[in-house]
Design a protein around this motif. Structure first.
Motif, PDB file in Angstrom:
ATOM      1  N   ALA A 112      32.234  86.846  67.082  1.00  0.00           N
ATOM      2  CA  ALA A 112      31.743  85.802  66.558  1.00  0.00           C
ATOM      3  C   ALA A 112      32.466  86.410  64.919  1.00  0.00           C
ATOM      4  O   ALA A 112      32.830  84.566  63.780  1.00  0.00           O
ATOM      5  N   ALA A 113      33.288  87.444  64.509  1.00  0.00           N
ATOM      6  CA  ALA A 113      33.903  87.247  63.123  1.00  0.00           C
ATOM      7  C   ALA A 113      35.458  86.892  63.488  1.00  0.00           C
ATOM      8  O   ALA A 113      35.936  86.216  62.093  1.00  0.00           O
TER       9      ALA A 113
ATOM     10  N   THR B  84      35.539  84.781  65.438  1.00  0.00           N
ATOM     11  CA  THR B  84      35.692  83.241  65.541  1.00  0.00           C
ATOM     12  C   THR B  84      35.431  82.770  63.492  1.00  0.00           C
ATOM     13  O   THR B  84      36.422  81.435  63.615  1.00  0.00           O
ATOM     14  N   ALA B  85      35.244  82.933  63.180  1.00  0.00           N
ATOM     15  CA  ALA B  85      34.486  82.928  62.037  1.00  0.00           C
ATOM     16  C   ALA B  85      36.597  82.609  61.194  1.00  0.00           C
ATOM     17  O   ALA B  85      36.834  81.620  60.631  1.00  0.00           O
TER      18      ALA B  85
ATOM     19  N   GLY C 105      37.915  79.674  62.079  1.00  0.00           N
ATOM     20  CA  GLY C 105      37.221  78.845  61.433  1.00  0.00           C
ATOM     21  C   GLY C 105      38.491  78.806  60.298  1.00  0.00           C
ATOM     22  O   GLY C 105      39.143  77.914  59.741  1.00  0.00           O
ATOM     23  N   ALA C 106      38.440  79.460  59.272  1.00  0.00           N
ATOM     24  CA  ALA C 106      38.624  79.743  57.957  1.00  0.00           C
ATOM     25  C   ALA C 106      39.983  79.749  58.098  1.00  0.00           C
ATOM     26  O   ALA C 106      41.637  78.777  57.041  1.00  0.00           O
TER      27      ALA C 106
END
Length: 656
Positions: free
Chosen positions: A123-124, A126-127, A130-131
């Motif tokens: 999750a981290a 992937t975030a 994206g950033a």
């Protein structure tokens, strides 16, 4: 061979129907390929290996261009893309850990609990990915307009710096057109597509790295799954490119006909002659052909994509077959195979983007070469100017502006335009003293305007000298002496600015002097005209813009005269047919203004109306580029030569 066929291709307009009858088919004249498609043949036939060989050099060129425009953004865009690639690898490995835990033996909640750290990491990452993608997109979007500004700035800096003779050279004109039409844009596209290439390469490398950790045998599957999709994308782009190129002549005709129908410049004549229906017929025929061509290329692209999808489906089936075989053979566990499916999906898309980027970069590079060639040619032209290539000996006042000259000597000057076989001027010698007026007369093509352009510094003599108080001005920086020269040109430039700015362009580098504006306009016979505008001095002189207005030819010439007079500061005023479009009253007023300079400033006047030059201190008669007579009006009449003949012809028409 294909290029030859395209250049010979003609398009015939289908017959127009009127009253049930068909007119004869009319073949439009053939148009040459425009610079936009100058390298189309090479772009169409290039192999992938030829592209690959040129790729490193083109990437270096693109990075150098981006660095010159915005070094910080260039580094940021590349760094964020690389960081996003690292995040991709980490995410794929985290997916592998999650699937391994979830597919392991044991109670369900225990497997979920064991996979929780990997899920949090996924999750981290992937975030973060994206950033990073948003950040790299932001950097790339900001980079492109900065690169465009840098490229355009460089182009126009060269365009205004090259000597006037460059615009008379066919080769230079071709290079400038090619650079301006597509070469400059190609440099910007080259940077954008290079960033796209870096993004695709980093993504493919990230997926390959993840697959190497998962199982090295999976790496070949990445390329097998991606190639059909990449081939279809490149092939579709090529189809559109070839179609566009083959239709360029017809499109140019279509644009021309459209301009003829919607332009204010043709609106009057179009209605005078009721040519609208005929033009609509031409327009409709070309639109039909264009629509048919669009549908044809869409059909071909659809077939190409269908073939690509079919091959891609076979490739994917093969990939899954290999995975199943590896599962059955116990080479990879089920959890690893599940992660590999995700990785291969991402890698396939990135590989297709990579192939498209390689194709685009190669094409961009062909046209960017036009811009490089123009830059080199322009730099060569600038360096070849006499004041740079063969400067006058430096002295203590080498950088100081020259004073207003007391004597200007044209000494045995000859000049030949680039590409011509004969001289426009040959062995001309004239002396112009401060306070005197020298008139240049002769028939059309005798060399009058050419001599004026030499005096203005637009051209330098092929041989001979132009001396200001003994200083050869062709060998010193024009900025040192050109401020003392003002011109009222024969070809009036219709600047689409306000009346005030149109005149103040005479001294564009200085603040506008309102009293000087009014004096120049009054002396040129333009003040009453300007004050009569709806918006006075702020009247916009172009009907295409809000509150704009049209001017007659004579009104434009008054403004041009005012512009030259506004620039004049008692130096050398060159007036080339300044009254050709003026009415009798305005012409008389302008010649009164020019005569008022007598005794204080130098004036060179060209006029076919000889009654306007009778007061000149000296009249130079030119014929075929040679000076054949020189003297005052009365002396030339008494000599009974060419000037006397011209004078008697005009006098006879007035007497009649």
């Amino acid at each position: 061979m294909r290029q030859g066929r395209i250049r010979r291709w003609r398009w015939t307009i289908p017959g127009q129907r009127k009253g049930g009858k068909t007119t004869e088919d009319a073949a439009l004249p053939e148009l040459d390929d425009i610079a936009w498609y100058a390298h189309a043949e090479e772009a169409e036939t290039a192999s992938f290996w030829r592209m690959a060989r040129r790729l490193p050099g083109l990437v270096r060129e693109a990075l150098a261009t981006a660095w010159a425009a915005a070094p910080a953004l260039t580094v940021l865009a590349l760094a964020l893309n690389i960081a996003a690639g690292v995040a991709t690898t980490t995410a794929l490995l985290a997916i592998t850990d999650v699937t391994r835990e979830l597919f392991s033996s044991g109670p369900t909640w225990d497997r979920v609990s064991a996979s929780l750290p990997s899920l949090i990491l996924l999750a981290a990452v992937t975030a973060a990915k994206g950033a990073l993608g948003i950040g790299s997109g932001w950097a790339q979007q900001r980079l492109e307009p900065l690169v465009l500004a840098e490229v355009d700035r460089g182009f126009y800096a060269l365009a205004v710096a090259v000597p006037r003779t460059a615009f008379d050279d066919d080769r230079f004109a071709d290079r400038m057109e090619a650079a301006n039409n597509r070469g400059s844009r190609a440099q910007v596209d080259l940077v954008r597509h290079t960033v796209d290439l870096v993004t695709a390469v980093v993504t493919v490398a990230a997926v390959a790295a993840a697959l190497a950790v998962i199982h090295p045998a999976l790496i070949p599957l990445l390329f097998a799954a991606a190639l059909p999709t990449g081939w279809a994308a490149v092939r579709s782009a090529r189809l559109m490119y070839v179609s566009n190129r083959s239709r360029v002549a017809r499109r140019r005709r279509l644009w021309m006909v459209q301009w003829l129908m919607d332009s204010r410049w043709t609106a009057d004549d179009l209605r005078y002659h009721q040519a609208g229906p005929w033009l609509l017929g031409q327009h409709g025929a070309m639109l039909s052909a264009e629509t048919g061509a669009d549908l044809a290329v869409i059909r071909k692209q659809t077939v190409t994509r269908a073939v690509g999808q079919a091959l891609s489906g076979l490739a994917v089936a093969g990939v899954y077959g290999v995975l199943l075989w590896m599962l059955a053979a116990g080479t990879v566990p089920l959890a690893v195979a599940a992660a590999a499916v995700v990785a291969l999906g991402q890698g396939s898309s990135a590989m297709a983007n990579l192939l498209v980027a390689v194709n685009e970069i190669y094409t961009d590079g062909l046209y960017a070469a036009d811009r490089r060639e123009f830059d080199a040619l322009a730099a060569e032209r600038i360096a070849a100017q006499p004041h740079l290539a063969d400067p006058a000996p430096a002295g203590s006042e080498a950088a100081e502006p020259l004073p207003v000259p007391e004597v200007i000597e044209v000494r045995d000057v000859s000049f030949r335009y680039p590409g011509k076989d004969t001289d426009a001027l040959s062995g001309v010698s004239v002396t112009i003293r401060r306070g005197e007026t020298v008139a240049l007369v002769g028939e059309n093509g005798s060399g009058k305007t050419t001599l004026m352009k030499l005096l203005a510094g637009l051209y330098t003599p092929t041989s001979g000298q132009i001396l200001w108080d003994g200083v050869d001005v062709t060998r010193i920086d024009p900025a040192r002496w050109r401020p003392h020269v003002s011109v009222i040109a024969q070809q009036v430039q219709r600047w689409p600015f306000t009346a005030a700015r149109s005149i103040a362009l005479g001294r564009a580098e200085a603040a506008v002097d309102r009293s000087r504006l009014e004096r120049a306009a009054r002396d040129a016979g333009a003040l009453a005209m300007i004050e009569g505008f709806d918006h006075g001095w702020e009247q916009l002189l172009d009907r295409q813009y809000r509150n704009g207005t049209d001017l007659s030819g004579g009104q434009w010439q008054r403004l041009a005269s005012a512009r030259g007079l506004y620039r004049d500061e008692g130096g050398l005023l060159l007036a080339d047919e300044p009254s050709s479009a003026l009415d009798a009253r305005a012409e008389a007023a302008l010649f009164d203004t020019l005569r008022a300079r007598s005794g204080s400033a130098a004036t060179v006047l060209i006029s076919h109306r000889l009654q306007g030059v009778v007061h000149a201190d000296a009249i130079a008669v030119l014929e075929d580029g040679k000076l054949i007579e020189l003297g005052p009006h009365r002396g030339l009449l008494a000599a009974g030569g060419a000037y006397a003949e011209l004078w008697n012809l005009q006098a006879r028409s007035y007497a009649t």
